[in-house]
Design a protein around this motif. Structure first.
Motif, PDB file in Angstrom:
ATOM      1  N   GLN A 136      -4.112   2.849  -7.035  1.00 28.18           N
ATOM      2  CA  GLN A 136      -3.362   2.860  -5.793  1.00 28.18           C
ATOM      3  C   GLN A 136      -3.327   1.512  -5.086  1.00 28.18           C
ATOM      4  OE1 GLN A 136      -1.659   5.509  -5.037  1.00 28.18           O
ATOM      5  NE2 GLN A 136      -2.508   6.602  -6.775  1.00 28.18           N
ATOM      6  N   ASN A 137      -4.314   0.666  -5.330  1.00 27.04           N
ATOM      7  CA  ASN A 137      -4.424  -0.565  -4.557  1.00 27.04           C
ATOM      8  C   ASN A 137      -4.084  -1.765  -5.402  1.00 27.04           C
ATOM      9  OD1 ASN A 137      -5.048  -2.576  -2.775  1.00 27.04           O
ATOM     10  ND2 ASN A 137      -7.273  -2.264  -2.845  1.00 27.04           N
ATOM     11  N   ASP A 166       3.516  -3.318  -5.972  1.00 28.49           N
ATOM     12  CA  ASP A 166       2.824  -2.562  -4.932  1.00 28.49           C
ATOM     13  C   ASP A 166       3.597  -1.277  -4.632  1.00 28.49           C
ATOM     14  OD1 ASP A 166       1.284  -1.698  -2.860  1.00 28.49           O
ATOM     15  OD2 ASP A 166       1.730  -3.353  -1.496  1.00 28.49           O
ATOM     16  N   GLY A 167       3.194  -0.169  -5.272  1.00 22.84           N
ATOM     17  CA  GLY A 167       3.841   1.123  -5.047  1.00 22.84           C
ATOM     18  C   GLY A 167       5.315   1.120  -5.374  1.00 22.84           C
ATOM     19  N   VAL A 168       5.690   0.472  -6.481  1.00 22.67           N
ATOM     20  CA  VAL A 168       7.102   0.244  -6.798  1.00 22.67           C
ATOM     21  C   VAL A 168       7.740   1.459  -7.458  1.00 22.67           C
ATOM     22  CG1 VAL A 168       8.701  -1.131  -8.200  1.00 22.67           C
ATOM     23  CG2 VAL A 168       6.832  -2.247  -6.976  1.00 22.67           C
ATOM     24  N   SER A 169       8.879   1.874  -6.921  1.00 21.31           N
ATOM     25  CA  SER A 169       9.702   2.922  -7.527  1.00 21.31           C
ATOM     26  C   SER A 169      11.108   2.384  -7.743  1.00 21.31           C
ATOM     27  CB  SER A 169       9.762   4.168  -6.635  1.00 21.31           C
ATOM     28  OG  SER A 169       8.482   4.764  -6.501  1.00 21.31           O
ATOM     29  N   ASP A 224       7.923   5.086 -11.028  1.00 26.80           N
ATOM     30  CA  ASP A 224       7.420   6.019 -10.024  1.00 26.80           C
ATOM     31  C   ASP A 224       6.109   5.504  -9.444  1.00 26.80           C
ATOM     32  OD1 ASP A 224       6.917   8.223  -8.462  1.00 26.80           O
ATOM     33  OD2 ASP A 224       6.399   9.557 -10.133  1.00 26.80           O
ATOM     34  N   LYS A 225       6.203   4.806  -8.304  1.00 25.47           N
ATOM     35  CA  LYS A 225       5.035   4.336  -7.549  1.00 25.47           C
ATOM     36  C   LYS A 225       4.067   3.530  -8.415  1.00 25.47           C
ATOM     37  CE  LYS A 225       5.382   8.200  -4.319  1.00 25.47           C
ATOM     38  NZ  LYS A 225       4.734   9.406  -3.763  1.00 25.47           N
ATOM     39  N   SER A 247       1.734   0.570  -9.259  1.00 25.68           N
ATOM     40  CA  SER A 247       0.900  -0.460  -8.640  1.00 25.68           C
ATOM     41  C   SER A 247       0.126  -1.188  -9.732  1.00 25.68           C
ATOM     42  CB  SER A 247      -0.072   0.143  -7.624  1.00 25.68           C
ATOM     43  OG  SER A 247       0.626   0.619  -6.481  1.00 25.68           O
ATOM     44  N   GLY A 264       8.661   0.378  -2.374  1.00 22.72           N
ATOM     45  CA  GLY A 264       7.570  -0.533  -2.688  1.00 22.72           C
ATOM     46  C   GLY A 264       8.035  -1.978  -2.759  1.00 22.72           C
ATOM     47  N   LYS A 265       7.117  -2.853  -3.173  1.00 24.21           N
ATOM     48  CA  LYS A 265       7.400  -4.298  -3.209  1.00 24.21           C
ATOM     49  C   LYS A 265       6.958  -4.907  -4.533  1.00 24.21           C
ATOM     50  CE  LYS A 265       6.821  -5.112   1.778  1.00 24.21           C
ATOM     51  NZ  LYS A 265       6.056  -5.895   2.792  1.00 24.21           N
ATOM     52  N   ARG A 270       5.335   5.621 -15.109  1.00 26.34           N
ATOM     53  CA  ARG A 270       4.056   5.506 -14.408  1.00 26.34           C
ATOM     54  C   ARG A 270       3.053   4.764 -15.284  1.00 26.34           C
ATOM     55  NH1 ARG A 270       2.457  10.673 -10.872  1.00 26.34           N
ATOM     56  NH2 ARG A 270       1.816   8.939  -9.562  1.00 26.34           N
TER      57      ARG A 270
END
Length: 360
Positions: A6-7, A19-22, A38-39, A41, A76-77, A234
């Motif tokens: 997650q981090n 960073d949490g990229v979708s 899907d999210k 990181s 996300g970024k 993922r």
């Protein structure tokens, strides 16, 4: 590489941070809407050769296209040297792309230009004068071993030579980051090895961070320091390459590793595998060993320990990052007594094991 799911917070050692990229693609024509990422990181350490591996359609190419702004994330970024790529305007994106080189599966060379001309193209576009271009391109051609081919055209060269042109062109703008999108998948094994050796040399000599997308575990094993496994958009596993190869945790990783030479089961054995044993069956087990265990006569010791016949079905000894690594697929009696002795032997010798099934 970051090992947190997650981090993926930026750090001084981060060349790229997802960073949490979708990434969602809307319905278009005959294609329905789908989620490519899907999210995700993930942190790519500066100076590393990091591999992103997954099956076709897993999201690998979408991920790499986010790094140089060819795609923008839905959520996300993506940070390159701390800069949010998705937030850049066109002028800033052009500047970023000069610091991010890219090599492609199918070379993308201009047939009407010589080797020199193809490598010089991005410098000409940027407005560099001819003398400066000459001073930049000549050393690059020497680096990739094509100094004597500077006046030849792509049609006159082999696939490996064409890819070397692509690498030199990607290095022309003196990037800090090199992206490789399936750059060796169109090449034969011998040529692939030479290209991977070149990428390792570039990484070592120029201090360049390399982000390498591939579906081939052999490529990951040969060149990367870190690896992330992607499946259905993922990240399902990540870590140092040696650790992932010797202690795979996710079923996708294990499936990809099973295709390596020495790990693949003969077709007749694979077809005969059963999920549960019957009386008189044999267990088929993959053993992974490394470090000091790679130097031991494991099979003879295993036979002594179990007190029964052990068959070798497949096997290989290799290196990952200079450390010895091996894989053996063996079969032995599936009865409780024999299996118990074998399991104790595996634990005592630090072997990683996976029961693949049972055969009559």
């Amino acid at each position: 590489m970051s090992v947190s799911a997650q981090n993926a917070a930026p750090s001084a050692d981060a060349a790229v941070v997802f960073d949490g990229v979708s990434k969602h693609f809307p319905a278009s024509g005959t294609s329905g809407a789908f989620t490519a990422l899907d999210k995700v990181s993930l942190t790519v350490d500066r100076g590393s050769i990091t591999g992103i591996i997954g099956r076709s359609g897993a999201g690998k190419s979408t991920l790499i296209r986010l790094v140089n702004g060819l795609e923008k994330p839905t959520g996300g970024k993506v940070l390159v040297d701390g800069v949010d790529v998705g937030g850049l305007d066109e002028a800033a994106l052009r500047s970023l792309r000069r610091s991010v080189g890219m090599i492609f599966q199918h070379f993308n060379l201009l047939s009407s230009r010589t080797v020199f001309g193809n490598v010089a193209l991005p410098l000409e576009i940027s407005g560099m004068d001819k003398r400066a271009i000459e001073q930049r391109v000549r050393p690059l051609l020497d680096l990739v071993g094509l100094a004597d081919k500077h006046g030849r055209y792509p049609a006159e060269l082999s696939g490996g030579q064409k890819q070397r042109i692509g690498i030199a062109r990607a290095l022309a703008t003196e990037p800090k980051l090199l992206l490789s999108d399936e750059a060796t998948s169109a090449l034969d094994p011998e040529t692939t090895q030479s290209i991977l050796e070149l990428l390792k040399r570039i990484n070592a000599d120029l201090g360049l961070t390399v982000l390498l997308i591939t579906h081939e575990m052999e490529v990951v094993k040969a060149v990367t320091s870190d690896v992330a496994v992607i499946d259905h958009g993922r990240i399902v596993e990540r870590g140092h390459t040696f650790d992932v190869f010797t202690h795979p945790k996710h079923e996708t990783t294990r499936a990809l590793l099973s295709g390596l030479p020495g790990s693949k089961l003969p077709d007749a054995v694979a077809r005969a595998l059963k999920p549960a044993p019957a009386a008189g069956d044999r267990a088929v087990v993959r053993l992974t060993f490394f470090g000091a265990a790679a130097e031991k006569p494991l099979i003879s010791q295993l036979i002594k320990s179990v007190g029964a016949e052990v068959n070798i079905i497949a096997g290989t000894i290799d290196e990952i990052g200079g450390a010895p690594y091996g894989s053996l697929v063996v079969a032995y009696g599936a009865d409780a007594e024999t299996s118990g002795r074998a399991e104790r032997f595996f634990v005592e010798n630090g072997l990683v094991t996976e029961v693949l099934g049972y055969v009559a």
